[in-house]
Every structure is written in C-alpha cells, then in structure tokens.
Design a protein around this motif. Sequence first.
Motif, PDB file in Angstrom:
ATOM      1  N   ALA A 161      31.949  37.916  52.031  1.00 23.66           N
ATOM      2  CA  ALA A 161      31.927  38.858  53.161  1.00 23.66           C
ATOM      3  C   ALA A 161      33.332  39.011  53.724  1.00 23.66           C
ATOM      4  O   ALA A 161      34.014  38.023  53.997  1.00 23.66           O
ATOM      5  N   GLY A 162      33.773  40.252  53.842  1.00 26.75           N
ATOM      6  CA  GLY A 162      35.115  40.520  54.362  1.00 26.75           C
ATOM      7  C   GLY A 162      36.209  40.347  53.319  1.00 26.75           C
ATOM      8  O   GLY A 162      37.376  40.617  53.596  1.00 26.75           O
ATOM      9  N   ARG A 163      35.847  39.891  52.107  1.00 25.27           N
ATOM     10  CA  ARG A 163      36.852  39.661  51.056  1.00 25.27           C
ATOM     11  C   ARG A 163      36.636  40.561  49.849  1.00 25.27           C
ATOM     12  O   ARG A 163      37.601  41.038  49.256  1.00 25.27           O
ATOM     13  N   ALA A 220      32.210  43.157  58.059  1.00 26.35           N
ATOM     14  CA  ALA A 220      32.467  42.317  56.884  1.00 26.35           C
ATOM     15  C   ALA A 220      31.368  42.442  55.835  1.00 26.35           C
ATOM     16  O   ALA A 220      31.488  41.890  54.739  1.00 26.35           O
ATOM     17  N   ALA A 221      30.289  43.172  56.155  1.00 24.83           N
ATOM     18  CA  ALA A 221      29.138  43.265  55.247  1.00 24.83           C
ATOM     19  C   ALA A 221      29.565  43.858  53.907  1.00 24.83           C
ATOM     20  O   ALA A 221      30.433  44.726  53.837  1.00 24.83           O
ATOM     21  N   LEU A 222      28.936  43.371  52.836  1.00 24.98           N
ATOM     22  CA  LEU A 222      29.310  43.760  51.469  1.00 24.98           C
ATOM     23  C   LEU A 222      28.500  44.967  51.033  1.00 24.98           C
ATOM     24  O   LEU A 222      27.397  44.824  50.513  1.00 24.98           O
ATOM     25  N   LYS A 223      29.046  46.138  51.244  1.00 25.68           N
ATOM     26  CA  LYS A 223      28.329  47.347  50.851  1.00 25.68           C
ATOM     27  C   LYS A 223      28.687  47.719  49.408  1.00 25.68           C
ATOM     28  O   LYS A 223      29.597  47.158  48.811  1.00 25.68           O
ATOM     29  N   ARG A 224      27.937  48.678  48.866  1.00 26.92           N
ATOM     30  CA  ARG A 224      28.182  49.083  47.474  1.00 26.92           C
ATOM     31  C   ARG A 224      29.296  50.112  47.368  1.00 26.92           C
ATOM     32  O   ARG A 224      29.772  50.377  46.260  1.00 26.92           O
TER      33      ARG A 224
END
Length: 321
Positions: free
Chosen positions: A202-204, A142-146
Amino acid sequence: MSVSEFDLIRQFFADATASRADVLLGIGDDCALLQPPAGSGLAVSMDTLVEGRHFLPGTDPESLGHKALAVNLSDLAAMGAEPAWATLALTLPHADTAWLGAFVGGFATLAAEHGVQLVGGDTTRGPLTITVQVHGFVDPDAALKRDGGKAGDRLFLSGCIGDAGLALRRVQGAASPDADAAYLRERLDRPSPRVALGRLLAGRASAAIDVSDGLVADLGHICTASGTGARVDLDRLPLSPAVAAGCERGDWQPALAGGDDYELLFSVAPGQVESLLAHCHAAGEQIKEIGCLVADSGIVLVYPDGRTSEEIPHGFDHFRT
Ligand code: ADP
Ligand code: MG
C-alpha cells in the motif's frame, strides 16, 4: 429452517471468532454496530461460492470454511487493506452439525490468523451456497487500485503460480496421485491470502490485483484499467516443481490461465523498486519480477526460447467460469 435449527446454527457462529474492541455489537441483534478508525477508508468486498460451480460437491467443509474467507481476504490484500470484520450468508440444504462444526472451524482458524471478527450474517435453506463479505481499513490515498500502472513500471508476482489450476485439472481428470498431489490440493483448497504483503505494498505499488481468474486474464485487468500493455518473461515466472515440469513439456496453461492461486500481481514504478525489494526482504515476503508494463496495448508473452506470442494457451475446461 425451523426455529430450533436456527438456534443450533446461531450457536455455531455466536462466539466463533475473536472479539475486537471496534465491534460495539456483534452477532445476536438486528444489526452489528461497528466503529471504523477515524480518518480511515473502509474497504468492502464480497464473494460467493456455489456448490457445483466454485467447488466440487462433497468438498471437505473445513477447507470450504477456510476458502470462503480466504478468497475475500485476498481481495482486501489486493487493495492493501487491513482486515477487520466479516459477515457470512449461508444457504444450507439441511442443518448438519458435523458439517457446520467443521466449516466454522476452518473459517474461524483463518479469521484468528488475521484478527477478523465474524459480526453477523444470514442463514437460509437451499442449495449449498456460501457468501462472505469482508471489511477492512485502508488509507484511501495508499489503496492499491488497478488503474495506477504506467508504461515502464515493473511487474511482480508473489508466491508461485499455476498450482491451483493444475490441482483442479487433476481433480477433474483421472490423474493418479503422485508426490505433488497433496501440495497441489492444499494450494487449491486452502489458499493463503497475501494480506501482510498487500499492506506492505500500500502506497508503494502503482497497481495491484489478486490472481483469481488466471495470470494473463488478471494482468489484462490491470492493463485495461491503467491504459497500458504488458510484457511477461515466462522464464522468470515463479513455479512449483509440478507446474514447472508441465511448462518444460510446453504446457503453459496452468501457469498462464489457471485461476484460484490468490497470489498478488502488482506493478511498481522503477524508482520505488529498490526500497520495495528491501522491505519485502526484511518482512520475509517472497516476490518475483516477471516483466513490465509497456505503452502498446496487449500482453506479449516471451517464451524461454525467445519466441513471443500474444496467444494464451488453452487446454481444458475450467470447472469455475
Ligand atoms: P434477523 O431475522 O434479524 O435477520 P437472523 O435470525 O437472521 O435475524 O439472525 C440473528 C442473528 O444471527 C443476527 O445477528 C445475524 O447477524 C446472526 N446470524 C445469522 N446467521 C448467521 C451466519 N450464518 N453467520 C453469522 N451470523 C449469523
Ligand atoms: Mg436474517
């Protein structure tokens, strides 16, 4: 530093922040012993602030303590992580108890707001330099990567943009204080890391970054990583009255290229937008749609009069580079 100076400094940090159950051993031994939750990813980030480069000599120590932790928590927010622990490396020209007390106060107040425990660090003598490392928890999936943005994803920004850049310009220039001065200075010195929003995203969200180098520069990082371009509708940018007044005069530099705002910039797949907006509304999180990701590389800025440009306006030298 002398042994007594070290004792003095240690005393400032020993119980500065709340104790967490997952800290098996905190400050005082050779290492801290930490217990991350089973199955969780550990998000780790570090930022250094150097006097004369990242902050002005003589900056109030309470604000510095706040900002040194805030810029790091902002990185955790941009990853969607829940903050847990921090370590602090301090290089000080001398052991000044008044300075240290105020610095720790600013650091500890923000740490308490986010349930962060200071678990260790290092202290040395030298030119004033502050390095903080933060550790947080996030589900790796779910981590928000670039790099997760896709053409067609819609682009959002939290809070408002350009305040810190405008504040810095005023500090460097000779602008006389006005009604906006205190607000702008607060935005520069005491940024609010968008931790709760990051966790909600996160995850969205498909990709995210915190705006530390300037809106267009940081959007560029998302685009490069995601293999997309972007379009930004400048009439939609969330702006404080002070920054908006500048834009109306054609001065877009603080909004587009001013750094240090620590807002979150993120992309959302079209099918996720409605539910995300509902979640943000329910949580009282302020976000604004400002454009979208596109297939062609490059960032197209659409000005309120309909003119488009790929040029980012420059105008003054950044204090931080
Ligand atoms: P060592 O020689 O083992 O590195 P130090 O004297 O540097 O020991 O530090 C002793 C303890 O104080 C350690 O637990 C360390 O993490 C902590 N400490 C030292 N400086 C700081 C600081 N600036 N912030 C937080 N903890 C610190
Ligand atoms: Mg040490």
